[in-house]
Design a protein around this motif. Structure first.
Motif, PDB file in Angstrom:
ATOM      1  N   GLU A   2       0.817  -1.219   0.000  1.00  0.00           N
ATOM      2  CA  GLU A   2       0.000   0.000   0.000  1.00  0.00           C
ATOM      3  C   GLU A   2       0.850   1.268   0.000  1.00  0.00           C
ATOM      4  N   ARG A   6       0.729   4.277  -2.810  1.00  0.00           N
ATOM      5  CA  ARG A   6       0.053   5.428  -2.209  1.00  0.00           C
ATOM      6  C   ARG A   6      -0.218   6.563  -3.195  1.00  0.00           C
ATOM      7  N   TYR A   7       0.723   6.844  -4.087  1.00  0.00           N
ATOM      8  CA  TYR A   7       0.584   7.965  -5.007  1.00  0.00           C
ATOM      9  C   TYR A   7       0.236   7.532  -6.432  1.00  0.00           C
ATOM     10  N   LEU A   9      -2.629   5.872  -9.202  1.00  0.00           N
ATOM     11  CA  LEU A   9      -4.049   5.608  -9.428  1.00  0.00           C
ATOM     12  C   LEU A   9      -4.313   4.112  -9.533  1.00  0.00           C
ATOM     13  N   TRP A  10      -3.313   3.359  -9.998  1.00  0.00           N
ATOM     14  CA  TRP A  10      -3.433   1.907 -10.146  1.00  0.00           C
ATOM     15  C   TRP A  10      -3.614   1.274  -8.770  1.00  0.00           C
ATOM     16  N   PRO A  11      -4.595   0.397  -8.600  1.00  0.00           N
ATOM     17  CA  PRO A  11      -4.851  -0.183  -7.281  1.00  0.00           C
ATOM     18  C   PRO A  11      -3.874  -1.281  -6.863  1.00  0.00           C
ATOM     19  N   LYS A 125      -7.305  14.153  -8.279  1.00  0.00           N
ATOM     20  CA  LYS A 125      -8.020  13.442  -7.225  1.00  0.00           C
ATOM     21  C   LYS A 125      -7.467  12.023  -7.190  1.00  0.00           C
ATOM     22  N   VAL A 126      -6.823  11.679  -6.098  1.00  0.00           N
ATOM     23  CA  VAL A 126      -6.173  10.383  -5.955  1.00  0.00           C
ATOM     24  C   VAL A 126      -6.779   9.661  -4.770  1.00  0.00           C
ATOM     25  N   LYS A 127      -7.389   8.526  -5.056  1.00  0.00           N
ATOM     26  CA  LYS A 127      -7.980   7.687  -4.023  1.00  0.00           C
ATOM     27  C   LYS A 127      -8.905   8.484  -3.108  1.00  0.00           C
ATOM     28  N   GLY A 128      -9.714   9.336  -3.729  1.00  0.00           N
ATOM     29  CA  GLY A 128     -10.735  10.067  -3.002  1.00  0.00           C
ATOM     30  C   GLY A 128     -10.340  11.415  -2.440  1.00  0.00           C
ATOM     31  N   SER A 129      -9.071  11.793  -2.532  1.00  0.00           N
ATOM     32  CA  SER A 129      -8.619  13.072  -1.986  1.00  0.00           C
ATOM     33  C   SER A 129      -7.991  13.927  -3.080  1.00  0.00           C
ATOM     34  N   CYS A 131      -5.318  16.454  -4.526  1.00  0.00           N
ATOM     35  CA  CYS A 131      -3.886  16.630  -4.261  1.00  0.00           C
ATOM     36  C   CYS A 131      -3.333  17.778  -5.097  1.00  0.00           C
TER      37      CYS A 131
END
Length: 148
Positions: A2, A6-7, A9-11, A125-129, A131
């Protein structure tokens, strides 16, 4: 991992089978390269070059396994990519960005001669936030002026 993702977009992947499938898909992507460690040939990261031939420029993105952070691997890989872009592809400009919180990525870019060009506030917008995004670039003339 994780923290490594963190930075991005790919999960990421959750299993060896997902990793195998992702690797097969990435192999089809133009400009996508694995970063391997010379000592043992292990894949420790990846880098993608997005070429805009008509503009004589490229952008790039990268990821590195967290166990390999702060050991110079990404700086070495990025220098090789910049050399390829300017000396083989004969581009005029290479550009990239990083999310403002990811200061280590900006440090790698500066170590390779890239110049800070500005910040886009809440640009992504990265993982809901939302930036802030910091932009860097290097011209062929900048590259040629760098010490060996």
């Amino acid at each position: 991992d994780e923290e490594t993702l963190r930075y991005l977009l790919w999960p990421g992947v959750k299993s060896p089978e997902e990793a195998r499938q992702a690797a097969l898909e990435f192999q089809k992507t133009p400009g996508f390269y694995a970063i391997t460690r010379r000592a043992d040939g292990v894949c420790i990261g990846s880098l993608i070059i997005n070429l805009e031939r008509e503009q004589e420029k490229a952008g790039f993105g990268y990821a590195l396994n967290r166990s390999c952070w702060n050991q110079g691997y990404m700086t070495e890989a990025l220098r090789a990519v910049l050399r390829f872009c300017f000396e083989e592809l004969e581009l005029n400009r290479v550009e990239a960005f990083h999310y403002a919180e990811n200061r280590a990525s900006g440090k790698v870019m500066r170590k390779c001669g890239m110049q800070y060009e500005g910040k886009g506030r809440q640009e992504a917008k990265v993982k809901g936030s939302f930036c802030d995004v910091e932009h860097y670039g290097i011209l062929k003339t900048d590259w040629e002026a760098l010490p060996e």
